[in-house]
Scaffold this motif. Structure first.
Motif, PDB file in Angstrom:
ATOM      1  N   LYS A  33       1.009  -1.124  -0.086  1.00  0.00           N
ATOM      2  CA  LYS A  33      -0.223  -0.135   0.065  1.00  0.00           C
ATOM      3  C   LYS A  33       1.113   1.040  -0.131  1.00  0.00           C
ATOM      4  N   GLY A  34       0.644   2.072  -1.002  1.00  0.00           N
ATOM      5  CA  GLY A  34       1.621   3.261  -1.014  1.00  0.00           C
ATOM      6  C   GLY A  34       3.068   3.052  -1.405  1.00  0.00           C
ATOM      7  N   VAL A  35       3.458   1.623  -1.921  1.00  0.00           N
ATOM      8  CA  VAL A  35       5.053   1.597  -1.996  1.00  0.00           C
ATOM      9  C   VAL A  35       5.297   2.431  -3.391  1.00  0.00           C
ATOM     10  N   MET A  36       6.597   2.674  -3.276  1.00  0.00           N
ATOM     11  CA  MET A  36       7.107   3.355  -4.439  1.00  0.00           C
ATOM     12  C   MET A  36       8.692   2.879  -4.850  1.00  0.00           C
ATOM     13  N   ASP A  39      11.556   2.343  -1.954  1.00  0.00           N
ATOM     14  CA  ASP A  39      11.442   2.342  -0.601  1.00  0.00           C
ATOM     15  C   ASP A  39      12.051   1.145   0.006  1.00  0.00           C
ATOM     16  N   ARG A  85       7.282  -2.376   6.745  1.00  0.00           N
ATOM     17  CA  ARG A  85       7.891  -1.197   6.064  1.00  0.00           C
ATOM     18  C   ARG A  85       8.643  -0.405   6.803  1.00  0.00           C
ATOM     19  N   GLN A  88       7.425   5.347   9.566  1.00  0.00           N
ATOM     20  CA  GLN A  88       7.352   6.889   9.352  1.00  0.00           C
ATOM     21  C   GLN A  88       7.536   7.820  10.332  1.00  0.00           C
TER      22      GLN A  88
END
Length: 227
Positions: A33-36, A39, A85, A88
């Motif tokens: 989800k939201g990975v780029m 990352d 992940r 943040q």
């Protein structure tokens, strides 16, 4: 940086080896989800960089240094891996500071039940790692932030609650299995400061001549409440 709280269990889809270099593709959902591209995702406690992804998997490269010092080289297609992940800024810090820089591999010596918990005994292949493992201190196993409940000269024990066992790939491991070990980075820095001997300064000293070492000593730390 990571916290050692596993977000999901992924599965190795494919791996490609060329000498001690690898490219691996991992099936996942939540960490996508939201990975780029670029990352960082922790795979069994190893910080790896996403180089490609689609709706159900992501691809990472494993360099020789990582290949030699982690269990990623032994994982086969279909096997489970722990995924997290990168932390943040402003997020909850539920575990401890985990860099994703594995110090070495440990062997699971035993797995026993203790009421509602499961106790694992781990023996690092490199016995020098035990200098950083202390009772009630933190250690990372396959990316999981855990508390050391006992330690001796060559092995240590961790106690796993049912939730952690259920939500991580550790549920599939037992005696004889190998696991990635990352020691507490704070302990490693303190040890380095206590024992480091640097070269000369910028005032023309011979940089090849060792200094007397850090003025930070065990006695100083004890006197000031660190021990």
């Amino acid at each position: 940086m990571f916290t050692g709280l596993i977000e999901e269990i992924g599965k190795l889809k494919r791996s490609f080896k060329q000498g001690e270099a690898m490219l691996i593709i991992i099936e996942a959902s939540r960490v996508l989800k939201g990975v780029m591209i670029g990352d960082s995702i922790s795979v069994n406690g190893v910080c790896l960089t996403v180089t490609a992804f689609d709706g159900s998997s992501f691809t990472v490269d494993v360099m020789p240094q990582t290949y030699r010092h982690s269990n990623l080289k032994d994982i086969r297609p279909g096997e489970s891996v722990n995924l997290e992940r990168a932390m943040q800024a402003g997020g909850r810090f539920g575990g401890h500071i985990v860099q994703g820089h594995v110090d070495g591999i440990g062997k699971i010596i035993s797995r026993t039940n203790d009421a509602n918990a499961v106790v694992f005994t781990i023996r690092p292949h490199d016995g020098k790692l035990m200098r950083y493992v202390i009772p009630q201190g933190s250690v990372t196993l396959d990316g999981i932030s855990l508390t050391v409940v006992a330690a001796d000269h060559d092995s240590f024990m961790v106690s796993i609650i049912p939730h952690t066992l259920k939500e991580t790939a550790l549920q599939h491991k037992g005696p004889g299995g190998e696991i990635n070990v990352e020691c507490d980075v704070l302990g490693k820095y303190v040890d380095h400061l206590l024992h480091f001997k640097g070269g000369g300064d910028d005032a023309g000293e011979d940089k090849g001549k060792p200094e007397s070492g850090s003025k930070l000593t065990a006695a100083f730390l004890a006197e000031n409440g660190f021990f």
